[in-house]
Design an enzyme around this catalytic site. Structure first.
Site, short mmCIF file in Angstrom:
data_model
loop_
_atom_site.label_atom_id
_atom_site.label_comp_id
_atom_site.label_asym_id
_atom_site.label_seq_id
_atom_site.Cartn_x
_atom_site.Cartn_y
_atom_site.Cartn_z
N HIS A 72 -7.99 -5.14 -1.07
CA HIS A 72 -6.73 -4.59 -0.59
C HIS A 72 -5.93 -5.61 0.23
O HIS A 72 -4.70 -5.60 0.20
CB HIS A 72 -7.01 -3.36 0.26
N ASP A 97 -9.96 -3.94 -5.14
CA ASP A 97 -9.34 -3.08 -4.13
C ASP A 97 -9.97 -1.69 -4.15
O ASP A 97 -9.94 -1.01 -5.18
CB ASP A 97 -7.84 -2.98 -4.40
N SER A 113 0.85 -1.19 0.00
CA SER A 113 0.00 0.00 0.00
C SER A 113 0.88 1.24 0.00
O SER A 113 1.66 1.44 -0.93
CB SER A 113 -0.96 -0.05 1.19
#
Length: 688
Positions: free
Chosen positions: A661, A626, A541
């Site tokens: 995610h 995501d 991320s």
């Protein structure tokens, strides 16, 4: 593995019309050759992602036996049939358990004593049947313990469906509430509930009041947050006395409260929002305890009457300290538990409210992580906390706040004869380019020589004030047992060394995050822990942005890189108001509509700074669903790297076509993903 193998390179596959898009701002024209990958509904986009996946699978085919070996190793260390430590709430003991061969936990309880018969509340495995992805968001039992509210996500989009289960009959209530967020609270009447809805950008923005058994269409809108910089959530104090509506941007707070015994009432504001002022609220008796940064960079603790909660009535309890970050407090009937961070390490301080006497809980390792466990009871002298270090498996302790005695309730089993005494952990300090000392947590198997030849995996994050925990991982043993060293760079942008540590790694100081990580890498090499030929790095991320930035700056420093769901197209994403998080993120990274921020962000944005030069071996992952980092960011970055890089190192993109995610949801599929990534690293190190 290289792109001169017999596998057809992705760049030569005619999968889409690669029409560039010109993006203009501040008189600067940026040509985005891969903008078309944003069009998810275009079959050519899906075909491209599937072709990338096929390419990755083919390039990793020679590691299939290694992947199986790693998976079997990691699974063999897990006690598949296991039980969490039960916690007491009212007359019940709640816990979860797992069973061999089942991917998800089963939630249960016992009435009165731990010897009572088990009552099964919710089996995630049954709920997950027929779904490639499953996530349980909410699990909240009513105050009278008769109704369970729970929410599910079967795509990875983090948009949950809320349901209600009668625990006596096992029957669901008729209402189903769609598009909900994580926030939820029960009124003390056991009939009124508060929940949040998310908007098109996945921002929780509305609070609604629902009466159990009534039509969802009749639900009352309690609060609508129109400012796109704010998240809305709702919860309940441990005392069960108040429901808290919390509104939070990256830098500002506003909290409203409601008597939980009067759930039909109106929320009252504690203190109206003021830009840059954050605060948290904890209830005790006739007071609110308030942790705030108002005039206190590292936060301070205030106390105010519930009947007069505004700032004018706040009284100082714990002052601001330059060297100690106040992270939060937990109020119990007779004690206040204070969570702090000093010299990079988390601490717990206990204050007896009647006498004011205090003490700290001590911890044995040089680097470790500790957090509060399940403590739903207010009137108790027992604090449950979780402790782990790089060599100590996650351990659940019950701590007597009066006698200061601790009881180990459970240490997570690590099967296969794990002996922590065979491993060592240390805390190192690397000197950054501006002279700042940056902590590094490191773990290795004893006997490792500092001869520069060790494979080493360095990970980091450095954003949002998140302090990277130095915690245990049984899967990591598969690397340590092969002679690898694992390290964590506690770089600026986190809060390890206090709030200033965070402030010095955001906005127009963001590049400190990247140069700190490079300094940690250079220190590990200089001290003989590894070499550039053996150094691998990993981040996800915002940590994936870190990966992209440092390999643009120093591609020569790293052998291999694993970038999970990397946030790499910084400028384009934050400029797009329609994307989840984009507007809110401007209080973390800056607003590129401002020319100064635009120039600075563009100067480090990984996607914008890919050049025609050599790069390390790369494994990049993404999730089609995501909602935090859109799949096209890793896809576009991969495509641009493939087009420009001049080396023959491998470049792999692996997109999970049914997750978001966090990647795969079930524990077995998650282990397979880890085994795949470890196989990539082990292969790159030549340890296979």
């Amino acid at each position: 593995m290289d792109q001169n193998s017999t596998v057809t390179p992705i760049a030569s596959l005619p999968l889409a019309d690669k029409q560039p898009k010109t993006l203009s701002l501040h008189g600067d024209d940026r040509v985005d050759d891969y903008f078309w990958l944003r069009y998810r509904d275009d079959p050519k986009t899906i075909a491209y992602l599937e072709a990338e996946n096929a390419y990755t699978e083919a390039m990793m085919a020679h590691t299939e036996a290694l992947q199986t070996t790693l998976y079997d190793e990691m699974l063999a260390r897990i006690q598949e049939t296991d039980l969490s430590v039960p916690y007491r709430k009212g007359n019940y003991y709640y816990y979860s358990r797992t069973e061999t061969g089942k991917a998800y936990p089963i939630y249960c309880r016992k009435a009165g004593t731990l010897d009572a018969p088990e009552a099964l509340l919710l089996d995630q495995n049954a709920l997950a049947e027929g779904h490639a992805f499953f996530d349980l968001g909410l699990f909240a039992v009513s105050p009278n313990h008769q109704i369970l509210a729970y929410s599910v996500d079967t795509t990875g989009s983090e948009r949950y469906t809320l349901l209600f289960l009668n625990l006596a009959t096992g029957q669901l209530y008729p209402e189903t509430i769609l598009e909900t967020g994580y926030g939820f609270a029960w009124g003390n009447d056991n009939q009124t509930v508060f929940y949040t809805l998310v908007d098109e950008a996945n921002r929780p923005f509305k609070l609604l009041r629902h009466h159990l058994g009534s039509a969802v269409s009749d639900d009352e809108l309690v609060y609508h947050e129109t400012d796109e910089f704010y998240y809305l959530t709702v919860g309940k104090t441990r005392s069960d006395a108040y429901i808290l509506l919390e509104l939070q941007s990256k830098i500002t707070s506003e909290i409203h409260y409601l008597d939980a015994n009067q759930p039909e009432g109106k929320f009252q504001v504690v203190q109206p929002r003021s830009p840059g002022i954050e605060y948290q609220v904890e209830h005790h008796s006739d007071s609110f305890y308030i942790v705030t940064n108002d005039g206190a960079l590292n936060f301070k603790l205030m106390q105010t009457p519930v009947t007069a909660p505004a700032k004018d009535h706040w009284r100082l309890v714990i002052p601001h300290r330059d060297a100690v970050l106040l992270e939060g407090v937990s109020a119990f009937a007779k004690h206040l538990v204070i969570y702090e961070r000093e010299a990079g390490l988390p601490t717990i301080r206990v204050r007896q409210l009647a006498s004011g006497e205090e003490h700290y809980i001590d911890f044995p390792d040089p680097t470790y992580d500790v957090d509060e466990g399940s403590n739903p009871e207010f009137d108790t002298e027992t604090l449950r906390f979780n402790y782990a270090s790089l060599v100590t498996p996650r351990s659940v302790f019950d701590y007597n706040l009066e006698t200061q005695e601790r009881e180990l309730k459970k240490e997570t089993p690590v099967l296969g004869g794990y002996d922590r005494h065979q491993y060592a952990s240390e805390r190192l300090l690397a000197k950054a380019s501006d002279g700042t000392q940056v902590p590094i947590s490191i773990v290795y198997k004893k006997g490792v020589a500092k001869n520069g030849a060790n494979p080493l995996l360095l990970t980091g994050y450095g954003s949002y004030g998140f302090s990277y925990p130095a915690t245990f991982s049984s899967t990591r043993l598969s690397l340590l047992e092969r002679g690898a060293v694992v390290a964590i760079a506690h770089i600026r942008g986190g809060s390890e060394m206090g709030r200033q540590w965070y402030e010095d790694g955001k906005f127009l100081k963001k590049k400190n995050t990247f140069t700190d990580f490079i300094a940690c890498s250079e220190h590990l090499i200089a001290q003989g822990w590894t070499s550039a030929a053996h150094l691998a790095i990993q981040g996800g991320s915002a940590g994936g942005l870190l990966m992209g930035a440092v390999i643009n700056l120093r591609p020569d420093l790293f052998k291999a890189v694993v970038a999970h769901v990397p946030f790499v197209d910084v400028v384009t994403t934050i400029l797009d108001d329609h994307l989840p998080l984009s507007v809110i993120e401007r209080e973390e990274w800056g607003d590129p509509n401002d020319k100064t921020f635009y120039a600075y962000m563009k100067s480090y944005s990984p996607y914008d700074n890919v050049e025609a030069k050599g790069y390390p071996n790369l494994l990049i992952t993404g999730g089609l669903n995501d909602s935090r980092v859109a799949y096209w960011e890793p896809a576009k970055w991969t495509a641009k790297l493939r087009s420009l890089k001049t080396d023959q190192n491998c470049l792999l993109l692996k997109t999970n076509m049914g997750a978001g995610h966090g990647g795969a949801s079930g524990r077995y599929d998650s282990l397979k993903e880890t085994a795949f990534e470890y196989a990539f690293l082990v292969d790159q190190w030549g340890l296979a």
